[in-house]
Motif scaffolding. Structure first.
Motif, PDB file in Angstrom:
ATOM      1  N   TRP A 169     -22.469   8.695-102.597  1.00  0.00           N
ATOM      2  CA  TRP A 169     -23.227   7.927-103.582  1.00  0.00           C
ATOM      3  C   TRP A 169     -23.719   8.873-104.660  1.00  0.00           C
ATOM      4  O   TRP A 169     -23.946  10.060-104.407  1.00  0.00           O
ATOM      5  CB  TRP A 169     -24.408   7.211-102.933  1.00  0.00           C
ATOM      6  N   ALA A 170     -23.890   8.361-105.863  1.00  0.00           N
ATOM      7  CA  ALA A 170     -24.322   9.192-106.988  1.00  0.00           C
ATOM      8  C   ALA A 170     -25.440   8.494-107.746  1.00  0.00           C
ATOM      9  O   ALA A 170     -25.333   7.297-108.057  1.00  0.00           O
ATOM     10  CB  ALA A 170     -23.150   9.470-107.931  1.00  0.00           C
ATOM     11  N   LEU A 171     -26.515   9.238-108.031  1.00  0.00           N
ATOM     12  CA  LEU A 171     -27.563   8.748-108.918  1.00  0.00           C
ATOM     13  C   LEU A 171     -27.184   9.194-110.330  1.00  0.00           C
ATOM     14  O   LEU A 171     -27.165  10.382-110.626  1.00  0.00           O
ATOM     15  CB  LEU A 171     -28.923   9.317-108.533  1.00  0.00           C
ATOM     16  N   VAL A 172     -26.870   8.238-111.191  1.00  0.00           N
ATOM     17  CA  VAL A 172     -26.354   8.521-112.532  1.00  0.00           C
ATOM     18  C   VAL A 172     -27.418   8.154-113.565  1.00  0.00           C
ATOM     19  O   VAL A 172     -27.982   7.053-113.522  1.00  0.00           O
ATOM     20  CB  VAL A 172     -25.060   7.719-112.806  1.00  0.00           C
ATOM     21  N   GLU A 173     -27.682   9.097-114.476  1.00  0.00           N
ATOM     22  CA  GLU A 173     -28.608   8.840-115.582  1.00  0.00           C
ATOM     23  C   GLU A 173     -27.808   8.728-116.867  1.00  0.00           C
ATOM     24  O   GLU A 173     -27.021   9.617-117.193  1.00  0.00           O
ATOM     25  CB  GLU A 173     -29.645   9.950-115.695  1.00  0.00           C
ATOM     26  N   TYR A 174     -28.036   7.652-117.615  1.00  0.00           N
ATOM     27  CA  TYR A 174     -27.291   7.410-118.840  1.00  0.00           C
ATOM     28  C   TYR A 174     -28.068   7.913-120.053  1.00  0.00           C
ATOM     29  O   TYR A 174     -29.246   8.275-119.958  1.00  0.00           O
ATOM     30  CB  TYR A 174     -26.955   5.924-118.971  1.00  0.00           C
ATOM     31  N   ARG A 175     -27.400   7.947-121.194  1.00  0.00           N
ATOM     32  CA  ARG A 175     -27.967   8.535-122.408  1.00  0.00           C
ATOM     33  C   ARG A 175     -29.276   7.882-122.819  1.00  0.00           C
ATOM     34  O   ARG A 175     -30.158   8.526-123.369  1.00  0.00           O
ATOM     35  CB  ARG A 175     -26.942   8.434-123.541  1.00  0.00           C
ATOM     36  N   ASP A 176     -29.430   6.582-122.529  1.00  0.00           N
ATOM     37  CA  ASP A 176     -30.659   5.891-122.917  1.00  0.00           C
ATOM     38  C   ASP A 176     -31.784   6.068-121.913  1.00  0.00           C
ATOM     39  O   ASP A 176     -32.861   5.476-122.056  1.00  0.00           O
ATOM     40  CB  ASP A 176     -30.387   4.401-123.128  1.00  0.00           C
ATOM     41  N   GLY A 177     -31.557   6.892-120.883  1.00  0.00           N
ATOM     42  CA  GLY A 177     -32.594   7.184-119.901  1.00  0.00           C
ATOM     43  C   GLY A 177     -32.567   6.309-118.673  1.00  0.00           C
ATOM     44  O   GLY A 177     -33.287   6.579-117.706  1.00  0.00           O
ATOM     45  N   THR A 178     -31.770   5.253-118.670  1.00  0.00           N
ATOM     46  CA  THR A 178     -31.693   4.387-117.496  1.00  0.00           C
ATOM     47  C   THR A 178     -30.920   5.078-116.378  1.00  0.00           C
ATOM     48  O   THR A 178     -30.070   5.944-116.630  1.00  0.00           O
ATOM     49  CB  THR A 178     -31.015   3.054-117.834  1.00  0.00           C
ATOM     50  N   GLN A 179     -31.218   4.708-115.155  1.00  0.00           N
ATOM     51  CA  GLN A 179     -30.561   5.292-113.993  1.00  0.00           C
ATOM     52  C   GLN A 179     -29.952   4.194-113.138  1.00  0.00           C
ATOM     53  O   GLN A 179     -30.508   3.107-113.020  1.00  0.00           O
ATOM     54  CB  GLN A 179     -31.548   6.116-113.163  1.00  0.00           C
TER      55      GLN A 179
END
Length: 433
Positions: free
Chosen positions: A213-223
Motif C-alpha cells: 500500500w502507498a500513501l500518496v500526496e498530490y500537488r494540491d496537498g491532498t493525500q
C-alpha cells in the motif's frame, strides 16, 4: 536548443568603464541632485555608461549642480555600476524594478544587456552562444522589452534565479506491505454486485496482485491511499512483453490508479478485492446437494437484435426456441430490440428490451444438466440475515500441457459446462436454493 550571442555588455566582454574612445572627456567633477539626494561623480564615469548623461553633460556648465528627476535609492546601485562595471541588483523586488526602469531612462544599455542576457540564460539553460543574435535581442523578441518583462513578472525574478521547478504531480510519502491475497480488480466499464460488467467497446477486466500500500500526496496537498500492483510471476512468464514496464525503472511495479492495462486498455475503475477468509473444506455426500446448469436463451451476443415473445416461445436471430421462464413470464412482445443482458448469476439475471420491458433470462428447454457437489467451504461468519456464507465446489480439469494440466476444485457458480451452460441454482433432497 537556441543559439544566441553573449551581449556586448556582458562581464566577460565589456571593457572597463572609461576605457573606450568615446570616454576621453576631462575627468571633471559633477555634483548631482537625484530626487533631493546629493551625489558626486566624474564626467567620465557618468558619460561612459549612460547615453542620457553623455548628451546632457555635453552642454552643461561644470560649475552648476545637475538635477536629475529620479529615485535616489534606485540611483545608488546604478552609480556603483558606472564606477566599477559590476552590477549588484537589490534583492528587494520593488527596488530592483525601479533600478531597471531608471537604468532604461538613463540609457544604460550595457547594464540592461547584462540583465537580459542573464535572465535569458536562466530561462533557457540549454542556450548556446551565437554572435549573430545577442542574448538581449533574443530576450526582447520573446518578452517584448523591459517594461513588458517587468509587468509579466519575468524581471527581476529571472535575473536572480531560473524558473522554479513545479512540484511533482504526486509523491509517495509512505509504503507498507499488503497482506497476502489482496488483489486489485480493474474494469473498463462499471461494477455490478462487486463484479465488473462487460460492455461493448470496453476492455475486459483484469486482476493484479497487490504487493504493498502507498500513501500518496498530490500537488494540491491532498493525500490518498493507493495500491502498488504487479502481474503474478507465472502470468508474466506467459505474457512476456505485454505488461508495460516503468519507463525509468524498467520495473513492472505500478500504482493501481495509474495502471491502464496490458495494452493501454484505459481501464475506467478499479476496486480492492480482499483475500478470502480461510474456511473449512467439508466433503458432501453424493446426492445431498446438486447444481443445476442450463443454457440461457438470451446472451450478451444478442444485444441489438430483434426479439419476438409468444408464450413459451421466443424468436431471436432467426432461431425459434422453446424456453422455460425462471421468473414471471412477460407479456407477448412483437419485434422489440434487446438493449441489455445481465449475465446469469445467483444475485440477478435479467433482460431489458426497448420500451423498458424487463424479465429474467429464460433457459432453453432440454438443456438442463445436474452435477453432485463434492465439497463445501464455510467461513464460519454469519451475515445480517443470520445466514452462513458457503461455497460449493466441483472438480474440474485445467487444459494445459505437460505438468500444467491438473485437476482443480472450482466454485460451482463460476463453472460453465459444455461452453454454453451457466449455473442456474442449487438443489437438494430436502430444499432448494
Amino acid at each position: 536548443s537556441k543559439r544566441v550571442a553573449e551581449p556586448a555588455g556582458s562581464p566577460s566582454k565589456q571593457p572597463r568603464v572609461g576605457a573606450s574612445a568615446g570616454c576621453s572627456r576631462p575627468h571633471g567633477r559633477v555634483v548631482l541632485s537625484v530626487g533631493g539626494t546629493r551625489f558626486e561623480s566624474s564626467r567620465t564615469t557618468l558619460e561612459c555608461a549612460s547615453s542620457y548623461f553623455s548628451a546632457l553633460l555635453a552642454r552643461w556648465d561644470d560649475d552648476a549642480e545637475l538635477f536629475v528627476d529620479g529615485d535616489a535609492d534606485a540611483f545608488q546601485p546604478l552609480l556603483s555600476y558606472m564606477r566599477f562595471g559590476k552590477l549588484t541588483l537589490p534583492q528587494d523586488q520593488g527596488l530592483a524594478e525601479r533600478v531597471l526602469l531608471q537604468a532604461e531612462y538613463l540609457g544604460m544599455d550595457g547594464l540592461l544587456a547584462i540583465v537580459k542576457a542573464r535572465a535569458f540564460r536562466n530561462l533557457h539553460p540549454d542556450t548556446h552562444h551565437d554572435e549573430a543574435r545577442p542574448l538581449q535581442d533574443a530576450f526582447d523578441a520573446e518578452f517584448g522589452g523591459l517594461s513588458a518583462a517587468i509587468d509579466d513578472g519575468v524581471l527581476p525574478a529571472r535575473y536572480f534565479a531560473p524558473v522554479p521547478k513545479s512540484p511533482p504531480a504526486r509523491t509517495i510519502k509512505q509504503l507498507w506491505p499488503a497482506a497476502p491475497g489482496y488483489r486489485a480488480l480493474f474494469a473498463g466499464g462499471r461494477f455490478d454486485h462487486a463484479r465488473p460488467q462487460w460492455q461493448t467497446g470496453l476492455p475486459a477486466d483484469e486482476s493484479l496482485h497487490i504487493v504493498s500500500w502507498a500513501l500518496v500526496e498530490y500537488r494540491d496537498g491532498t493525500q490518498r491511499v493507493d495500491a502498488i500492483v504487479q502481474r503474478d510471476l507465472d502470468d508474466t512468464r506467459r505474457h512476456i512483453g505485454i505488461f508495460p514496464e516503468h519507463a525509468q525503472l524498467k520495473s513492472h511495479l505500478q500504482l493501481a490508479s495509474e495502471y491502464t492495462g496490458p495494452r493501454t486498455s484505459d481501464f475506467a475503475h478499479w476496486v480492492v478485492v480482499p483475500p478470502t477468509a480461510p474456511g473449512k473444506l467439508l466433503p458432501i455426500s453424493p446426492g445431498s446437494v446438486r447444481g443445476v446448469w442450463k443454457q440461457p436463451a438470451i446472451t450478451r451476443e444478442d444485444i441489438g437484435s430483434q426479439i419476438w415473445i409468444r408464450g413459451n416461445t421466443i424468436i431471436a436471430n432467426g432461431e425459434t426456441l422453446l424456453v422455460e421462464w425462471g421468473g414471471e413470464k412477460p407479456d407477448d412482445v412483437e419485434g422489440a430490440t434487446i438493449d441489455y443482458v445481465m449475465e446469469v448469476s445467483e444475485e440477478d439475471s435479467h433482460v431489458r428490451l426497448s420500451g423498458d420491458i424487463f424479465f429474467d433470462v429464460p433457459s432453453i428447454v432440454g438443456t438442463s444438466t445436474e452435477l453432485d457437489m463434492a465439497f463445501a467451504s464455510v467461513d464460519g461468519c454469519t451475515n445480517e440475515g443470520g445466514r452462513i456464507a458457503t461455497k460449493f465446489f466441483i472438480p474440474t480439469s485445467s487444459h494445459g500441457t505437460g505438468e500444467e494440466s491438473a485437476t482443480q476444485l472450482a466454485d460451482a457458480r463460476e463453472v460453465i459446462i459444455d461452453g454454453c451452460k451457466h449455473f442456474w441454482h442449487f438443489s437438494g433432497a430436502k430444499r432448494e436454493w
